[in-house]
Design an enzyme around this catalytic site. Structure first.
Site, PDB file in Angstrom:
ATOM      1  N   GLU A   1      -9.403  17.882  10.325  1.00 38.27           N
ATOM      2  CA  GLU A   1      -9.577  16.901   9.148  1.00 38.27           C
ATOM      3  C   GLU A   1     -10.284  17.963   8.130  1.00 38.27           C
ATOM      4  O   GLU A   1     -10.619  18.809   7.998  1.00 38.27           O
ATOM      5  CB  GLU A   1     -10.578  15.737   9.206  1.00 38.27           C
ATOM      6  CG  GLU A   1      -9.106  14.717  10.484  1.00 38.27           C
ATOM      7  CD  GLU A   1      -9.164  14.043   9.588  1.00 38.27           C
ATOM      8  OE1 GLU A   1      -9.034  14.597   8.488  1.00 38.27           O
ATOM      9  OE2 GLU A   1      -7.480  13.613   9.450  1.00 38.27           O
TER      10      GLU A   1
ATOM     11  N   TYR B   1      -1.424   9.459   5.101  1.00 41.37           N
ATOM     12  CA  TYR B   1      -2.541   9.358   6.495  1.00 41.37           C
ATOM     13  C   TYR B   1      -1.868   9.957   7.188  1.00 41.37           C
ATOM     14  O   TYR B   1      -0.754  10.946   6.547  1.00 41.37           O
ATOM     15  CB  TYR B   1      -2.208   8.388   7.030  1.00 41.37           C
ATOM     16  CG  TYR B   1      -2.152   6.966   6.410  1.00 41.37           C
ATOM     17  CD1 TYR B   1      -4.125   6.250   6.212  1.00 41.37           C
ATOM     18  CD2 TYR B   1      -1.640   6.340   5.135  1.00 41.37           C
ATOM     19  CE1 TYR B   1      -4.196   5.266   5.035  1.00 41.37           C
ATOM     20  CE2 TYR B   1      -1.991   5.476   4.604  1.00 41.37           C
ATOM     21  CZ  TYR B   1      -2.906   5.008   3.980  1.00 41.37           C
ATOM     22  OH  TYR B   1      -3.823   3.695   3.359  1.00 41.37           O
TER      23      TYR B   1
ATOM     24  N   HIS C   1      -9.223   1.889   5.597  1.00 41.85           N
ATOM     25  CA  HIS C   1      -7.415   2.529   4.507  1.00 41.85           C
ATOM     26  C   HIS C   1      -6.547   0.557   4.737  1.00 41.85           C
ATOM     27  O   HIS C   1      -6.736   0.091   5.921  1.00 41.85           O
ATOM     28  CB  HIS C   1      -7.094   3.723   4.959  1.00 41.85           C
ATOM     29  CG  HIS C   1      -7.920   4.211   4.523  1.00 41.85           C
ATOM     30  ND1 HIS C   1      -7.543   6.007   4.672  1.00 41.85           N
ATOM     31  CD2 HIS C   1      -8.790   4.950   3.663  1.00 41.85           C
ATOM     32  CE1 HIS C   1      -8.397   6.886   4.931  1.00 41.85           C
ATOM     33  NE2 HIS C   1     -10.174   6.014   3.908  1.00 41.85           N
TER      34      HIS C   1
ATOM     35  N   ASN D   1       0.734  -1.235  -0.241  1.00 46.11           N
ATOM     36  CA  ASN D   1       0.304   0.263  -0.671  1.00 46.11           C
ATOM     37  C   ASN D   1       1.057   1.426   0.282  1.00 46.11           C
ATOM     38  O   ASN D   1       1.871   1.300   0.904  1.00 46.11           O
ATOM     39  CB  ASN D   1      -0.754  -0.498   1.244  1.00 46.11           C
ATOM     40  CG  ASN D   1      -1.992   0.822   0.937  1.00 46.11           C
ATOM     41  OD1 ASN D   1      -2.907   1.189   0.247  1.00 46.11           O
ATOM     42  ND2 ASN D   1      -1.941   2.194   2.513  1.00 46.11           N
ATOM     43  N   VAL D   2       0.501   2.461  -0.870  1.00 48.44           N
ATOM     44  CA  VAL D   2       0.982   3.600  -0.815  1.00 48.44           C
ATOM     45  C   VAL D   2       0.178   4.141  -0.445  1.00 48.44           C
ATOM     46  O   VAL D   2      -1.376   5.060  -1.210  1.00 48.44           O
ATOM     47  CB  VAL D   2       1.518   3.891  -2.184  1.00 48.44           C
ATOM     48  CG1 VAL D   2       2.117   4.985  -2.009  1.00 48.44           C
ATOM     49  CG2 VAL D   2       2.609   2.953  -2.735  1.00 48.44           C
ATOM     50  N   GLY D   3      -0.013   5.565   0.934  1.00 46.66           N
ATOM     51  CA  GLY D   3      -1.082   6.334   1.067  1.00 46.66           C
ATOM     52  C   GLY D   3      -0.895   7.123   1.715  1.00 46.66           C
ATOM     53  O   GLY D   3       0.422   7.414   2.321  1.00 46.66           O
TER      54      GLY D   3
END
Lengths: 474, 100
Positions: A274, A165, A183, A161-163
């Site tokens: 957020e 956060y 996620h 995974n490349v995310g």
């Protein structure tokens, strides 16, 4: 145009007049965040910002709002900066058809120039950290690509995974991370923690702009973000192996931080303003131990301001939220014409569709709720006719004004899942969801007195082109 | 390790009023600002920030934290049960995949 590193894109923005260098000395707080808060208010051609005279620092370089306008988003995709929003989404859809394009392993990554290890791996020595919003619990890193692998299947490149956060700086070698349960990284962490293990991670900052786009695209669990980057770039994404963890990271990053999410540990985190436009926090969240930092000489810290929409994050997660939903809906329902999920990462989704028969539009709306992204978002789905452009909000409002009767067009489903950050939920993580059918009923659904809808005259398209020419010449 | 400053009223945590404040780092240009952190609620701030972020008496009430808030903070995400504890075929805990 393809960029292999962050600096190449900054140069392109500069040449296009889309990078504003602030030459005056500024305070780290509140100046930099306030400027990045203000920048998108300049409109669809708002520039990126670049600061290099920051009070108290000797060697700070901070870039913000890099994706923070439709012009910059277009340039990130190698399109002319005048390209319209809907056209950018359509081009994104076309390029996705080339997915997957395997990444290219490349030697001598630019971030290998300098290394800090062990006690020297102090994040404050590398990044000119700044606070974004008043209520934030500290300094955040919120535009880095976090790379991890599935501990149960580490050789499966699709499950890596490349995310992006939210990451809070908790100390010189300590970070906090928010793995939202919907996620992919949360699944990796869950697997590691039920085995009693730490989860190795690499955090890549200052990336070429397509990496930031794919890292914030809600892809399916087994889809590889680098393979989407290759499709969007029209060329393989260059990657290199991070020296400590062996994780695949972008070749052109400014900074690569390596360490582990410490298994089974939680600590007070936040709050943080957020993407919902609300603070969230005061929760116990996972902790990252930094073991090694690699960085390019004279690194540039790429940062992202987010606050009351629209800010940079809204541009970053606009097109890339629409496209996977469109692709997933079209698999089952080729009648779907377009999907607009640009608002708050798809907490509202607008879909235009043809109808096979009465009741079909509601079925399309329900399918939105059960897509992987819809499970955590899609609190409200608006379905409109195929001739309504979901990106043209006045047309959507017309559909709501005339095609929707609450007696039969509101489908409310109780107690569905939503990400915990969604502030409208009664219990965090659980909300009712709403489908609004704003399509014209078709047989055997014979509600309403619609008669015949007024259509554009056949000659209108020709006149539109003619008027544009005349106006441009005048 | 971080330095620990002696408790004094001027060094109260703006957010939770705790008296133990740790020094995290200082400005590269000496003496311009310091980065401090509360040892209890982990709030971190730079001394050059506006009073609304650095002084207890100017800190907005809506952002204040109490020891009760910290003690009752939910765990996100929840720590799962260990596989062994769930009795799945005696899975062996292996530790981190690398040892720095």
């Amino acid at each position: 145009m393809v960029y292999d590193d962050f600096r190449g894109f900054l140069d392109a923005l500069r040449k296009e007049g889309q990078l504003l260098h602030i030459e005056d000395e500024v305070m780290p707080e509140p100046d930099i965040a306030a400027a990045a808060n203000a920048a998108p208010r300049l409109g669809g051609h708002a520039p990126a910002l670049y600061f290099d005279r920051v009070k108290g620092f000797t060697d700070a370089r901070i870039a913000l709002n890099v994706h923070g306008s439709w012009a910059n988003h277009a340039l990130a995709l190698g399109l002319p900066k005048e390209t319209g929003t809907k056209e950018q989404v359509e081009e994104f859809i076309r390029r996705w058809d080339a997915f997957p394009v395997a990444p290219e392993w490349r030697e001598n990554p630019v971030w290998a120039e300098n290394t800090l290890e062990g006690e020297d791996a102090d994040i404050f020595r590398v990044l000119p950290l700044i606070r974004l919003n008043d209520g934030d619990g500290g300094f955040y890193i919120d535009k880095a690509a976090v790379i991890s692998k599935d501990p149960a299947d580490p050789e499966h490149s699709g499950k890596q995974n490349v995310g992006i956060y939210r990451i809070e700086v908790k100390g010189r070698r300590t970070l906090a991370i928010q793995p939202v349960p919907m996620h992919d990284i949360a699944q990796h962490l869950h697997t590691a923690e039920e085995r009693g293990e730490d989860l190795p991670v690499a955090i890549a900052l200052g990336n070429e702009p397509v990496i930031s786009i794919v890292a914030s695209t809600p892809m399916e669990y087994e889809q590889n973000e680098y393979e989407l980057a290759g499709a969007l770039r029209g060329a393989p994404a260059p990657i290199s192996r991070a020296p400590l963890t062996g994780l695949p990271v972008p070749w052109g990053s400014e900074v690569v931080v390596e360490g582990v999410i410490e298994g089974r540990k939680r600590e007070i985190e936040g709050p943080f303003g957020e993407f919902t436009g609300h603070y969230s926090g005061g929760r116990n969240m996972p902790v990252i131990r930094i073991d090694r930092i690699s960085h390019r000489s004279a690194p540039i810290f790429e940062h992202l301001y987010l606050g009351m929409p629209w800010t940079e994050v809204d541009y970053l997660i606009a097109a890339n939220t629409c496209v996977p939903l469109y692709k997933q809906l079209r698999r089952d329902f080729p009648e779907v014409q377009a999907v607009n999920a640009m608002y708050t990462h798809g907490l509202v989704v607008i879909v235009s569709t043809k109808k096979r028969y009465g009741g079909f539009a509601k079925a399309v709306g329900m399918r939105v709720l059960t897509t992987p992204h819809g499970l955590g978002y899609a609190a409200t789905v608006i379905v409109v006719d195929e001739d309504v452009d979901p990106f043209d909000l006045p047309q959507v409002m017309w559909a709501l004004s005339t095609k929707m009767n609450p007696a039969g067009d509101l489908v409310r489903i109780p107690n569905l899942s939503v990400l915990e950050l969604a502030p409208q939920a009664i219990t965090p993580g659980i909300t009712d969801k709403l489908i609004i059918d704003a399509t014209t009923p078709v047989a055997p659904d014979n509600r309403g007195t619609y008669g015949t809808q007024v259509r554009d005259l056949p000659e209108t398209a020709g006149w539109l082109a003619r008027l544009r020419q005349l106006a441009a010449a005048g | 390790m971080s330095d620990t400053t002696p408790p004094c009223p001027a060094a109260l945590c703006p957010r939770c009023a705790h008296e133990t404040i740790e020094h995290i780092t200082g400005s590269p240009v000496p003496g311009v600002w310091e980065v401090l952190q509360c040892a209890r609620c982990l709030y971190m701030w730079r001394t050059s920030e506006p009073a609304r972020r650095t002084r207890r008496d100017a800190y907005p009430e809506e952002f204040m934290l109490t020891p009760e808030d910290i003690g009752t903070a939910p765990e996100v995400p929840a720590v799962p049960p260990l596989l062994k504890a769930r009795g799945r075929n005696g899975y062996q805990v292996t530790g981190s995949s690398y040892t720095p």
